[in-house]
Write a protein that holds these residues in place. Structure first.
Motif, PDB file in Angstrom:
ATOM      1  N   HIS A  62      11.451 -23.470  15.438  1.00  0.00           N
ATOM      2  CA  HIS A  62      12.758 -24.084  15.186  1.00  0.00           C
ATOM      3  C   HIS A  62      13.918 -23.427  15.921  1.00  0.00           C
ATOM      4  CE1 HIS A  62      11.397 -26.946  12.197  1.00  0.00           C
ATOM      5  NE2 HIS A  62      10.674 -25.983  11.642  1.00  0.00           N
ATOM      6  N   PHE A  63      13.768 -22.162  16.286  1.00  0.00           N
ATOM      7  CA  PHE A  63      14.910 -21.446  16.845  1.00  0.00           C
ATOM      8  C   PHE A  63      14.657 -20.913  18.247  1.00  0.00           C
ATOM      9  CE2 PHE A  63      15.012 -20.872  12.164  1.00  0.00           C
ATOM     10  CZ  PHE A  63      16.031 -21.782  11.935  1.00  0.00           C
ATOM     11  N   ASN A  64      13.602 -21.383  18.893  1.00  0.00           N
ATOM     12  CA  ASN A  64      13.325 -21.011  20.273  1.00  0.00           C
ATOM     13  C   ASN A  64      13.319 -19.488  20.461  1.00  0.00           C
ATOM     14  OD1 ASN A  64      12.666 -21.622  22.924  1.00  0.00           O
ATOM     15  ND2 ASN A  64      14.800 -21.561  23.582  1.00  0.00           N
ATOM     16  N   LEU A  65      12.664 -18.784  19.552  1.00  0.00           N
ATOM     17  CA  LEU A  65      12.557 -17.329  19.613  1.00  0.00           C
ATOM     18  C   LEU A  65      11.190 -16.944  20.159  1.00  0.00           C
ATOM     19  CD1 LEU A  65      14.086 -16.454  16.126  1.00  0.00           C
ATOM     20  CD2 LEU A  65      15.259 -16.581  18.330  1.00  0.00           C
ATOM     21  N   THR A  66      11.109 -15.786  20.764  1.00  0.00           N
ATOM     22  CA  THR A  66       9.828 -15.292  21.268  1.00  0.00           C
ATOM     23  C   THR A  66       9.488 -13.984  20.577  1.00  0.00           C
ATOM     24  OG1 THR A  66      10.923 -14.155  23.094  1.00  0.00           O
ATOM     25  CG2 THR A  66      10.094 -16.361  23.536  1.00  0.00           C
ATOM     26  N   GLN A  67       8.210 -13.739  20.445  1.00  0.00           N
ATOM     27  CA  GLN A  67       7.731 -12.506  19.807  1.00  0.00           C
ATOM     28  C   GLN A  67       7.895 -11.347  20.767  1.00  0.00           C
ATOM     29  OE1 GLN A  67       3.693 -12.744  18.501  1.00  0.00           O
ATOM     30  NE2 GLN A  67       3.649 -10.634  17.804  1.00  0.00           N
ATOM     31  N   THR A  68       8.538 -10.276  20.284  1.00  0.00           N
ATOM     32  CA  THR A  68       8.721  -9.096  21.128  1.00  0.00           C
ATOM     33  C   THR A  68       7.998  -7.869  20.592  1.00  0.00           C
ATOM     34  OG1 THR A  68      10.808  -8.594  19.998  1.00  0.00           O
ATOM     35  CG2 THR A  68      10.946  -9.862  22.044  1.00  0.00           C
ATOM     36  N   PHE A  69       7.713  -7.832  19.307  1.00  0.00           N
ATOM     37  CA  PHE A  69       7.015  -6.691  18.709  1.00  0.00           C
ATOM     38  C   PHE A  69       6.049  -7.187  17.635  1.00  0.00           C
ATOM     39  CE2 PHE A  69      10.891  -4.527  20.063  1.00  0.00           C
ATOM     40  CZ  PHE A  69      10.370  -3.383  20.643  1.00  0.00           C
ATOM     41  N   THR A  70       5.036  -6.401  17.403  1.00  0.00           N
ATOM     42  CA  THR A  70       4.159  -6.579  16.259  1.00  0.00           C
ATOM     43  C   THR A  70       4.099  -5.226  15.577  1.00  0.00           C
ATOM     44  OG1 THR A  70       2.849  -8.268  17.361  1.00  0.00           O
ATOM     45  CG2 THR A  70       1.846  -7.164  15.475  1.00  0.00           C
ATOM     46  N   THR A  71       4.317  -5.203  14.301  1.00  0.00           N
ATOM     47  CA  THR A  71       4.266  -3.952  13.543  1.00  0.00           C
ATOM     48  C   THR A  71       2.922  -3.858  12.855  1.00  0.00           C
ATOM     49  OG1 THR A  71       6.639  -4.046  13.187  1.00  0.00           O
ATOM     50  CG2 THR A  71       5.376  -2.603  11.738  1.00  0.00           C
ATOM     51  N   LEU A  72       2.259  -2.740  13.066  1.00  0.00           N
ATOM     52  CA  LEU A  72       0.954  -2.496  12.448  1.00  0.00           C
ATOM     53  C   LEU A  72       1.068  -1.258  11.578  1.00  0.00           C
ATOM     54  CD1 LEU A  72      -1.118  -2.991  15.699  1.00  0.00           C
ATOM     55  CD2 LEU A  72      -0.745  -4.665  13.891  1.00  0.00           C
ATOM     56  N   GLU A  73       0.345  -1.247  10.487  1.00  0.00           N
ATOM     57  CA  GLU A  73       0.417  -0.118   9.585  1.00  0.00           C
ATOM     58  C   GLU A  73      -0.953   0.147   8.977  1.00  0.00           C
ATOM     59  OE1 GLU A  73       2.668   0.688   5.427  1.00  0.00           O
ATOM     60  OE2 GLU A  73       3.932   0.149   7.123  1.00  0.00           O
ATOM     61  N   GLY A  74      -1.280   1.373   8.810  1.00  0.00           N
ATOM     62  CA  GLY A  74      -2.554   1.714   8.191  1.00  0.00           C
ATOM     63  C   GLY A  74      -2.752   3.209   8.106  1.00  0.00           C
ATOM     64  N   VAL A  75      -3.918   3.602   7.674  1.00  0.00           N
ATOM     65  CA  VAL A  75      -4.246   5.023   7.518  1.00  0.00           C
ATOM     66  C   VAL A  75      -4.984   5.503   8.750  1.00  0.00           C
ATOM     67  CG1 VAL A  75      -5.445   6.692   6.098  1.00  0.00           C
ATOM     68  CG2 VAL A  75      -4.394   4.705   5.055  1.00  0.00           C
ATOM     69  N   ASN A 130       0.804  -1.221   0.000  1.00  0.00           N
ATOM     70  CA  ASN A 130       0.000   0.000   0.000  1.00  0.00           C
ATOM     71  C   ASN A 130       0.837   1.271   0.000  1.00  0.00           C
ATOM     72  OD1 ASN A 130      -2.397  -1.515   0.092  1.00  0.00           O
ATOM     73  ND2 ASN A 130      -2.123  -1.790   2.292  1.00  0.00           N
ATOM     74  N   ARG A 131       2.135   1.129  -0.202  1.00  0.00           N
ATOM     75  CA  ARG A 131       3.019   2.290  -0.241  1.00  0.00           C
ATOM     76  C   ARG A 131       3.577   2.483  -1.645  1.00  0.00           C
ATOM     77  NH1 ARG A 131       7.267   1.892   4.727  1.00  0.00           N
ATOM     78  NH2 ARG A 131       5.801   1.438   6.417  1.00  0.00           N
ATOM     79  N   LYS A 132       3.861   3.722  -1.975  1.00  0.00           N
ATOM     80  CA  LYS A 132       4.561   4.005  -3.224  1.00  0.00           C
ATOM     81  C   LYS A 132       6.019   3.607  -3.024  1.00  0.00           C
ATOM     82  CE  LYS A 132       5.797   7.516  -6.511  1.00  0.00           C
ATOM     83  NZ  LYS A 132       6.096   8.919  -6.717  1.00  0.00           N
ATOM     84  N   ILE A 133       6.543   2.795  -3.919  1.00  0.00           N
ATOM     85  CA  ILE A 133       7.904   2.291  -3.821  1.00  0.00           C
ATOM     86  C   ILE A 133       8.832   3.196  -4.638  1.00  0.00           C
ATOM     87  CG2 ILE A 133       9.427   0.302  -4.234  1.00  0.00           C
ATOM     88  CD1 ILE A 133       7.203  -0.137  -2.069  1.00  0.00           C
ATOM     89  N   GLY A 134       9.978   3.531  -4.057  1.00  0.00           N
ATOM     90  CA  GLY A 134      10.941   4.412  -4.707  1.00  0.00           C
ATOM     91  C   GLY A 134      11.585   3.786  -5.939  1.00  0.00           C
ATOM     92  N   GLU A 135      12.336   4.600  -6.626  1.00  0.00           N
ATOM     93  CA  GLU A 135      13.039   4.152  -7.832  1.00  0.00           C
ATOM     94  C   GLU A 135      14.109   3.117  -7.470  1.00  0.00           C
ATOM     95  OE1 GLU A 135      12.074   5.115 -10.845  1.00  0.00           O
ATOM     96  OE2 GLU A 135      10.537   6.350  -9.892  1.00  0.00           O
ATOM     97  N   ARG A 136      14.440   2.272  -8.417  1.00  0.00           N
ATOM     98  CA  ARG A 136      15.450   1.232  -8.181  1.00  0.00           C
ATOM     99  C   ARG A 136      16.801   1.820  -7.774  1.00  0.00           C
ATOM    100  NH1 ARG A 136      14.622  -4.250  -9.686  1.00  0.00           N
ATOM    101  NH2 ARG A 136      12.571  -4.482 -10.600  1.00  0.00           N
ATOM    102  N   TYR A 137      17.070   3.033  -8.199  1.00  0.00           N
ATOM    103  CA  TYR A 137      18.312   3.706  -7.831  1.00  0.00           C
ATOM    104  C   TYR A 137      18.549   3.619  -6.324  1.00  0.00           C
ATOM    105  CZ  TYR A 137      21.263   7.687  -6.574  1.00  0.00           C
ATOM    106  OH  TYR A 137      22.217   8.484  -6.029  1.00  0.00           O
TER     107      TYR A 137
END
Length: 145
Positions: free
Chosen positions: A132-145, A29-36
């Motif tokens: 598989h790597f015994n990791l725990t969730q520390t953040f959730t990223t949310l995005e919207g308008v 949902n974002r405008k993506i910059g030029e490949r440069y």
């Protein structure tokens, strides 16, 4: 058979292309910059000494990861940060993602560092990493308008 190798200059264009596709997929949902700008970011990874690993199958790149030691300016103990692990959509059912994350995890252990990474919830990579790597969730990223 999927193989992992350290980034070589000959991989530069493929990494830029995969990073571009990754960005379009993660931020639809974002405008993506030029490949440069993608060339500049990959160049910065190289200049900063990031660990860029390429996943190949039959010598054809199918994914990559970018990881580095992050010292947080002394605010916390150093960690091994794995910012990106991308696998092309048609290879997502392979073991490529697991192999890229496992490589980062094992390297972090060799360095005596904790690993920090993220994984997309939409394709359950986060669940695979926690399992598989015994990791725990520390953040959730949310995005919207």
């Amino acid at each position: 058979m999927i193989e992992l190798s350290k980034f070589q200059l000959s991989d530069y264009e493929q990494v830029v292309n995969m990073y571009y596709e990754f960005t379009k997929e993660v931020y639809p949902n974002r405008k993506i910059g030029e490949r440069y700008f993608f060339y500049k970011v990959v160049q910065k990874w190289i200049n900063d000494g990031a660990d860029i690993v390429i996943a190949t199958e039959g010598m054809i790149p199918i994914g990559f990861s970018v990881c580095y030691k992050d010292e947080f300016g002394g605010l916390t103990e150093p960690i091994y940060q794995c910012d990106i692990a991308y696998v092309k959509p048609h290879k997502r059912k392979s073991r490529a993602a697991y192999l890229l994350y496992n490589n980062a995890y094992e390297y972090a252990k060799q360095l005596g560092l904790k690993v920090s990474t993220s994984g997309r919830t939409s394709n359950k990579v986060d669940k695979m990493m926690m399992k598989h790597f015994n990791l725990t969730q520390t953040f959730t990223t949310l995005e919207g308008v």
